[in-house]
Design an enzyme around this catalytic site. Sequence first.
Site, PDB file in Angstrom:
ATOM      1  N   SER A  11      52.964  14.421 -50.269  1.00 33.93           N
ATOM      2  CA  SER A  11      54.004  15.378 -50.662  1.00 33.93           C
ATOM      3  C   SER A  11      54.666  15.962 -49.424  1.00 33.93           C
ATOM      4  O   SER A  11      54.156  15.837 -48.302  1.00 33.93           O
ATOM      5  CB  SER A  11      53.406  16.514 -51.509  1.00 33.93           C
ATOM      6  N   ASN A  85      49.939  15.906 -40.127  1.00 28.89           N
ATOM      7  CA  ASN A  85      50.782  16.753 -40.963  1.00 28.89           C
ATOM      8  C   ASN A  85      49.979  17.654 -41.900  1.00 28.89           C
ATOM      9  O   ASN A  85      50.443  18.736 -42.252  1.00 28.89           O
ATOM     10  CB  ASN A  85      51.730  15.881 -41.793  1.00 28.89           C
ATOM     11  N   TYR A 149      46.727  31.647 -40.021  1.00 30.00           N
ATOM     12  CA  TYR A 149      47.609  30.470 -40.047  1.00 30.00           C
ATOM     13  C   TYR A 149      48.561  30.501 -38.859  1.00 30.00           C
ATOM     14  O   TYR A 149      48.783  29.481 -38.209  1.00 30.00           O
ATOM     15  CB  TYR A 149      48.393  30.445 -41.356  1.00 30.00           C
ATOM     16  N   LYS A 153      48.708  27.651 -35.932  1.00 27.79           N
ATOM     17  CA  LYS A 153      49.913  26.894 -35.594  1.00 27.79           C
ATOM     18  C   LYS A 153      50.341  27.153 -34.155  1.00 27.79           C
ATOM     19  O   LYS A 153      50.888  26.255 -33.497  1.00 27.79           O
ATOM     20  CB  LYS A 153      51.034  27.231 -36.572  1.00 27.79           C
ATOM     21  N   THR A 184      58.874  22.235 -50.183  1.00 23.39           N
ATOM     22  CA  THR A 184      57.691  21.426 -50.449  1.00 23.39           C
ATOM     23  C   THR A 184      56.787  22.181 -51.414  1.00 23.39           C
ATOM     24  O   THR A 184      57.127  23.264 -51.896  1.00 23.39           O
ATOM     25  CB  THR A 184      56.898  21.144 -49.147  1.00 23.39           C
TER      26      THR A 184
END
Length: 257
Positions: A11, A85, A149, A153, A184
């Site tokens: 996805s 990814n 998060y 990143k 997404t």
Amino acid sequence: MPTALITGATSGIGAAFAARLARDGRDLVLVARDGERLEAAASGHREHGVSADVLVADLSTADGRDRVVARLTDPDAPVDLLVNNAGATQRHRFLEADPAALLAQHDLNVTAVLQLTRAALPGMVERGRGAVVNVSSMLGFATGSSSTYVAEKAWVTVFTEGLAGTLAGTGVRALVLCPGFVRTEFHERAGLEMGEPKGLMWLDAERVVEECLADLARGKVVSVPSPQYKAIAAWMDLMPRPVLRRLFAVGERRRNR
């Protein structure tokens, strides 16, 4: 045929990478947790005349990462492009989040990127060709946020930038992709209410991938898709870190009211 291995390939950005690379004639190894979705995706990509293998693996677990490492280090089936990814976030703030869930997220967002990259690169360097694309986020520039998060990143971005310097002269490249909001399933899966994904700040995954691969071909190390996000990234780069910390602290105080 050159082979690309893509994690989180069913996805969003991962699926867009797979579709574009299949059209380019690359054989694929698709990695995700859902075997049925993997098989459906692979079947569609094979219509372009390429090989599309599926590898069911949960990269938040050591067993899942080991399975992908074994594929990346197979000398009889070299991988020329690794796209890290797969990633996840959650709606709970740090002090409210389940510790086990935090560790699983960290292993997916950080440990898997480190482990898979380390597995893929020796063969690429030995062959004198190849590339690693690590998918980060615009949030990786947002130092001062309390979000794990964001911190994860930020690590992906800094890790990849350093890696690119290490690989100089080897024929192997490293690029970090730092998109903003992309249409997404990512936010929905995390239970985050983002409203309707429309407007200037929302990008299509296909556009993100096109700009990323163009930047990779040009030898860039950091890819920020779209002029609007390039401007934001430049602004954040110029802002003193104490100012960014204060801005995020104000946001946190408002959320806590």
